[in-house]
Design a protein around this motif. Structure first.
Motif, mmCIF file in Angstrom:
data_model
loop_
_atom_site.group_PDB
_atom_site.id
_atom_site.type_symbol
_atom_site.label_atom_id
_atom_site.label_comp_id
_atom_site.label_asym_id
_atom_site.label_seq_id
_atom_site.Cartn_x
_atom_site.Cartn_y
_atom_site.Cartn_z
ATOM 1 N N THR A 66 0.842 -1.203 0.000
ATOM 2 C CA THR A 66 0.000 0.000 0.000
ATOM 3 C C THR A 66 0.881 1.258 0.000
ATOM 4 O OG1 THR A 66 -0.181 0.076 2.435
ATOM 5 C CG2 THR A 66 -1.854 -1.200 1.227
ATOM 6 N N CYS A 67 0.278 2.371 -0.397
ATOM 7 C CA CYS A 67 1.019 3.641 -0.517
ATOM 8 C C CYS A 67 1.605 4.084 0.818
ATOM 9 C CB CYS A 67 0.088 4.740 -1.007
ATOM 10 S SG CYS A 67 -0.409 4.584 -2.717
ATOM 11 N N ILE A 68 2.746 4.737 0.742
ATOM 12 C CA ILE A 68 3.408 5.284 1.927
ATOM 13 C C ILE A 68 3.349 6.808 1.861
ATOM 14 C CG2 ILE A 68 5.658 5.578 3.057
ATOM 15 C CD1 ILE A 68 6.280 2.692 2.279
ATOM 16 N N ARG A 69 2.943 7.409 3.002
ATOM 17 C CA ARG A 69 2.853 8.869 3.087
ATOM 18 C C ARG A 69 3.498 9.361 4.376
ATOM 19 N NH1 ARG A 69 1.971 7.967 -1.386
ATOM 20 N NH2 ARG A 69 0.201 8.571 -2.692
ATOM 21 N N ASP A 70 3.852 10.642 4.377
ATOM 22 C CA ASP A 70 4.476 11.305 5.513
ATOM 23 C C ASP A 70 3.396 12.099 6.249
ATOM 24 O OD1 ASP A 70 5.981 12.957 7.215
ATOM 25 O OD2 ASP A 70 7.629 13.110 5.784
ATOM 26 N N TYR A 71 3.148 11.760 7.513
ATOM 27 C CA TYR A 71 2.107 12.435 8.291
ATOM 28 C C TYR A 71 2.744 13.368 9.320
ATOM 29 C CZ TYR A 71 -1.127 9.204 6.163
ATOM 30 O OH TYR A 71 -1.855 8.510 5.239
ATOM 31 N N ILE A 72 2.196 14.565 9.423
ATOM 32 C CA ILE A 72 2.726 15.551 10.359
ATOM 33 C C ILE A 72 1.583 16.144 11.178
ATOM 34 C CG2 ILE A 72 2.668 17.304 8.527
ATOM 35 C CD1 ILE A 72 5.042 18.651 9.935
ATOM 36 N N HIS A 73 1.806 16.236 12.485
ATOM 37 C CA HIS A 73 0.767 16.775 13.355
ATOM 38 C C HIS A 73 0.558 18.257 13.075
ATOM 39 C CE1 HIS A 73 -1.531 17.867 16.924
ATOM 40 N NE2 HIS A 73 -1.758 16.573 17.083
ATOM 41 N N VAL A 74 -0.690 18.665 13.098
ATOM 42 C CA VAL A 74 -1.045 20.032 12.732
ATOM 43 C C VAL A 74 -0.427 21.058 13.688
ATOM 44 C CG1 VAL A 74 -3.252 19.972 13.984
ATOM 45 C CG2 VAL A 74 -2.999 21.484 12.001
ATOM 46 N N THR A 75 -0.194 20.674 14.941
ATOM 47 C CA THR A 75 0.466 21.595 15.879
ATOM 48 C C THR A 75 1.942 21.745 15.535
ATOM 49 O OG1 THR A 75 -1.122 21.081 17.625
ATOM 50 C CG2 THR A 75 0.963 22.062 18.313
ATOM 51 N N ASP A 76 2.587 20.661 15.082
ATOM 52 C CA ASP A 76 3.960 20.786 14.587
ATOM 53 C C ASP A 76 4.016 21.748 13.403
ATOM 54 O OD1 ASP A 76 5.463 19.220 16.349
ATOM 55 O OD2 ASP A 76 5.083 17.365 15.255
ATOM 56 N N LEU A 77 3.027 21.652 12.517
ATOM 57 C CA LEU A 77 2.946 22.593 11.387
ATOM 58 C C LEU A 77 2.837 24.031 11.883
ATOM 59 C CD1 LEU A 77 0.471 21.090 8.750
ATOM 60 C CD2 LEU A 77 2.926 21.428 8.509
ATOM 61 N N ALA A 78 1.962 24.248 12.857
ATOM 62 C CA ALA A 78 1.761 25.594 13.400
ATOM 63 C C ALA A 78 3.072 26.150 13.946
ATOM 64 C CB ALA A 78 0.697 25.566 14.489
ATOM 65 N N LYS A 79 3.814 25.319 14.658
ATOM 66 C CA LYS A 79 5.076 25.779 15.251
ATOM 67 C C LYS A 79 6.109 26.107 14.174
ATOM 68 C CE LYS A 79 4.321 23.579 19.700
ATOM 69 N NZ LYS A 79 4.692 22.481 20.627
ATOM 70 N N ALA A 80 6.064 25.392 13.052
ATOM 71 C CA ALA A 80 6.971 25.708 11.949
ATOM 72 C C ALA A 80 6.650 27.080 11.363
ATOM 73 C CB ALA A 80 6.878 24.635 10.867
ATOM 74 N N HIS A 81 5.367 27.405 11.242
ATOM 75 C CA HIS A 81 4.981 28.723 10.736
ATOM 76 C C HIS A 81 5.468 29.831 11.668
ATOM 77 C CE1 HIS A 81 2.332 26.338 8.188
ATOM 78 N NE2 HIS A 81 2.165 27.410 7.434
ATOM 79 N N ILE A 82 5.379 29.581 12.967
ATOM 80 C CA ILE A 82 5.816 30.588 13.935
ATOM 81 C C ILE A 82 7.334 30.748 13.884
ATOM 82 C CG2 ILE A 82 5.971 31.090 16.411
ATOM 83 C CD1 ILE A 82 3.117 29.833 16.612
ATOM 84 N N ALA A 83 8.047 29.638 13.713
ATOM 85 C CA ALA A 83 9.513 29.725 13.563
ATOM 86 C C ALA A 83 9.876 30.533 12.320
ATOM 87 C CB ALA A 83 10.113 28.322 13.484
ATOM 88 N N ALA A 84 9.124 30.328 11.231
ATOM 89 C CA ALA A 84 9.360 31.090 10.001
ATOM 90 C C ALA A 84 9.056 32.570 10.221
ATOM 91 C CB ALA A 84 8.499 30.535 8.871
ATOM 92 N N MET A 85 7.967 32.860 10.919
ATOM 93 C CA MET A 85 7.616 34.259 11.218
ATOM 94 C C MET A 85 8.717 34.934 12.019
ATOM 95 S SD MET A 85 4.663 35.638 13.808
ATOM 96 C CE MET A 85 5.697 35.103 15.186
ATOM 97 N N ARG A 86 9.221 34.249 13.041
ATOM 98 C CA ARG A 86 10.295 34.831 13.857
ATOM 99 C C ARG A 86 11.525 35.109 12.992
ATOM 100 N NH1 ARG A 86 9.547 30.283 18.126
ATOM 101 N NH2 ARG A 86 7.911 31.079 19.490
ATOM 102 N N GLY A 87 11.843 34.167 12.093
ATOM 103 C CA GLY A 87 12.995 34.341 11.215
ATOM 104 C C GLY A 87 12.876 35.583 10.354
ATOM 105 N N LEU A 88 11.655 35.839 9.837
ATOM 106 C CA LEU A 88 11.429 37.034 9.019
ATOM 107 C C LEU A 88 11.478 38.310 9.861
ATOM 108 C CD1 LEU A 88 8.518 35.886 6.665
ATOM 109 C CD2 LEU A 88 10.913 36.250 6.022
ATOM 110 N N LEU A 89 10.805 38.291 11.015
ATOM 111 C CA LEU A 89 10.726 39.492 11.841
ATOM 112 C C LEU A 89 12.078 39.849 12.453
ATOM 113 C CD1 LEU A 89 7.296 38.961 13.663
ATOM 114 C CD2 LEU A 89 7.772 40.387 11.667
#
Length: 321
Positions: free
Chosen positions: A216-239
Motif C-alpha cells: 500500500t502507498c506510503i505517506r508522511d504524516y505531520i501533526h497540525v500543531t507541529d505545522l503551526a510551530k513551523a509557521h511561527i519559527a518562520a515568522m520569527r525568522g522574518l521578523l
C-alpha cells in the motif's frame, strides 16, 4: 499584529491557537470552508474575502500589520481537476490581490502555506527542497505559480517570504477544542476514525500492489500543531531579519503505509475496521516522504509528534465533535 488569512480553517485555526500566545492576531476568513468556532477568542475576526481589495483595505487600514500568513487556498485535488478556474481564481488571482494590497501598505513579510503537490510524482525516496517540482493537477500548479510569483516579487519589490511545503497534515489540538472537520472529508486518518465511530460503512484502500513493504502507498504524516510551530519559527525568522527568502519542506521524515495507518487507528481505538481493497487510483505515487533537514538546520524546527500520538489526538477530537 499578524494577519492570518484563512485562519478559520483546519491548519489556520491551529496556527492561531499557538500564535496568540505571543502575538496579536487578526483573522480574515469568509467561512466558506472554515468555522467561526475554530478561531481562538483572543484573535480578532474579520469576515471577508481574500480576493476582495475592499475587504483587505479595511483590515490594513484598521490594524498595523507586520506580517501576513496565508492559509486561504482551496485544496481538493479532485475538485481542482473538475473546476480548475475556481482554483486559479482563488489560489492565484486572489493571492495576487493580497500581495498588491500588502505592497500598497508597505507590508513586506509573507508566510505561504504551500504543498507537497508541487512535486507531483517524484522518483526519489526522500523529497528535499531541491527535488524537481512537476505538479500533476491544477491544485499543485496553482500553488507553484504563487511560489514563482513570490520569488519574482522578492527580486523586484524586496518582498521577504517563507514558503512551507507540507505533506499530510493530521491530528487535533491537544485540548480537543478544534480538529479536522472537512466537508467532504478526503483524508485517510479522519475517514478511518469516522468509520470506527460507525459514521461510515467501510474503508476503501486503493491499491495493494505498490512496490512498498506491504503493497500500500506510503505517506508522511505531520501533526497540525507541529505545522503551526513551523509557521511561527518562520515568522520569527522574518521578523528578526534572520531570513529574507526561504522554501522549506515540513514532514516527519518517516513514511507510514495506508495499512500501517489503519492498524494504528485500530490499536488506538480498540476497534476493528472493515476494509475494502480496490484498484489503484490514477496519479497516486507509491511513496511521498519529506526531508525536513533544511528547516531543522536553519530554524531549529523538527516534527515532535509521531503517528500514534497524531491518531490519539484525532480520536479524542472525533469522539467529541
Amino acid at each position: 499584529m499578524i494577519l492570518v488569512v484563512g485562519g478559520a480553517g483546519y491548519i489556520g485555526s491551529h496556527l492561531v491557537k499557538e500564535l496568540v500566545k505571543e502575538k496579536e492576531v487578526v483573522v480574515l476568513d469568509n467561512l466558506s470552508t472554515g468555522h467561526r468556532w475554530a478561531i481562538d477568542e483572543k484573535a480578532v475576526f474579520v469576515k471577508g474575502n481574500l480576493g476582495s481589495e475592499e475587504d483587505l483595505v479595511q483590515v490594513f487600514d484598521t490594524y498595523s500589520i507586520e506580517a501576513v500568513m496565508h492559509f486561504a487556498a482551496f485544496s481538493l485535488v479532485g475538485e481542482s481537476v473538475q473546476d480548475p478556474q475556481k482554483y486559479y481564481d482563488n489560489n492565484v488571482a486572489a493571492t495576487l490581490t493580497l500581495l498588491r494590497v500588502m505592497r500598497k501598505y508597505g507590508v513586506d513579510k509573507f508566510i505561504f502555506s504551500s504543498t507537497a503537490a508541487t512535486y507531483g510524482i517524484p522518483a526519489v525516496e526522500m523529497i528535499t527542497e531541491e527535488t524537481a517540482t512537476n505538479p500533476i493537477n491544477p491544485y499543485g500548479r496553482s500553488k507553484l505559480v504563487i511560489e514563482h510569483i513570490l520569488a519574482d516579487f522578492a527580486l523586484s519589490y524586496s518582498l521577504k517570504y517563507v514558503t512551507l511545503r507540507y505533506f499530510n497534515a493530521a491530528g487535533a489540538y491537544e485540548t480537543a477544542e478544534i480538529g479536522e472537520d472537512h466537508d467532504p472529508e478526503t483524508h485517510l486518518i479522519p475517514i478511518v476514525l469516522e468509520h470506527l465511530l460507525g459514521q461510515r460503512e467501510q474503508i476503501s484502500v486503493f491499491g495493494t500492489d505498490y512496490e512498498t513493504p506491504d503493497g500500500t502507498c506510503i505517506r508522511d504524516y505531520i501533526h497540525v500543531t507541529d505545522l503551526a510551530k513551523a509557521h511561527i519559527a518562520a515568522m520569527r525568522g522574518l521578523l528578526d531579519g534572520k531570513l529574507e527568502t526561504a522554501v522549506y519542506n515540513l514532514g516527519n521524515g518517516k513514511g507510514y503505509s495506508v495499512k500501517e495507518v489503519i492498524e494504528t487507528c485500530e490499536r488506538v481505538t480498540g476497534r476493528t475496521a472493515k476494509v475494502e481493497l480496490g484498484d489503484r487510483r490514477p496519479g497516486d505515487p507509491a511513496r511521498l516522504v519529506a526531508s525536513s533537514e533544511k528547516i531543522g538546520r536553519e530554524l531549529g524546527w523538527k516534527a515532535e509528534i509521531g503517528l500514534e500520538e497524531i491518531i490519539n489526538s484525532a480520536w479524542k477530537w472525533h469522539q467529541k465533535k
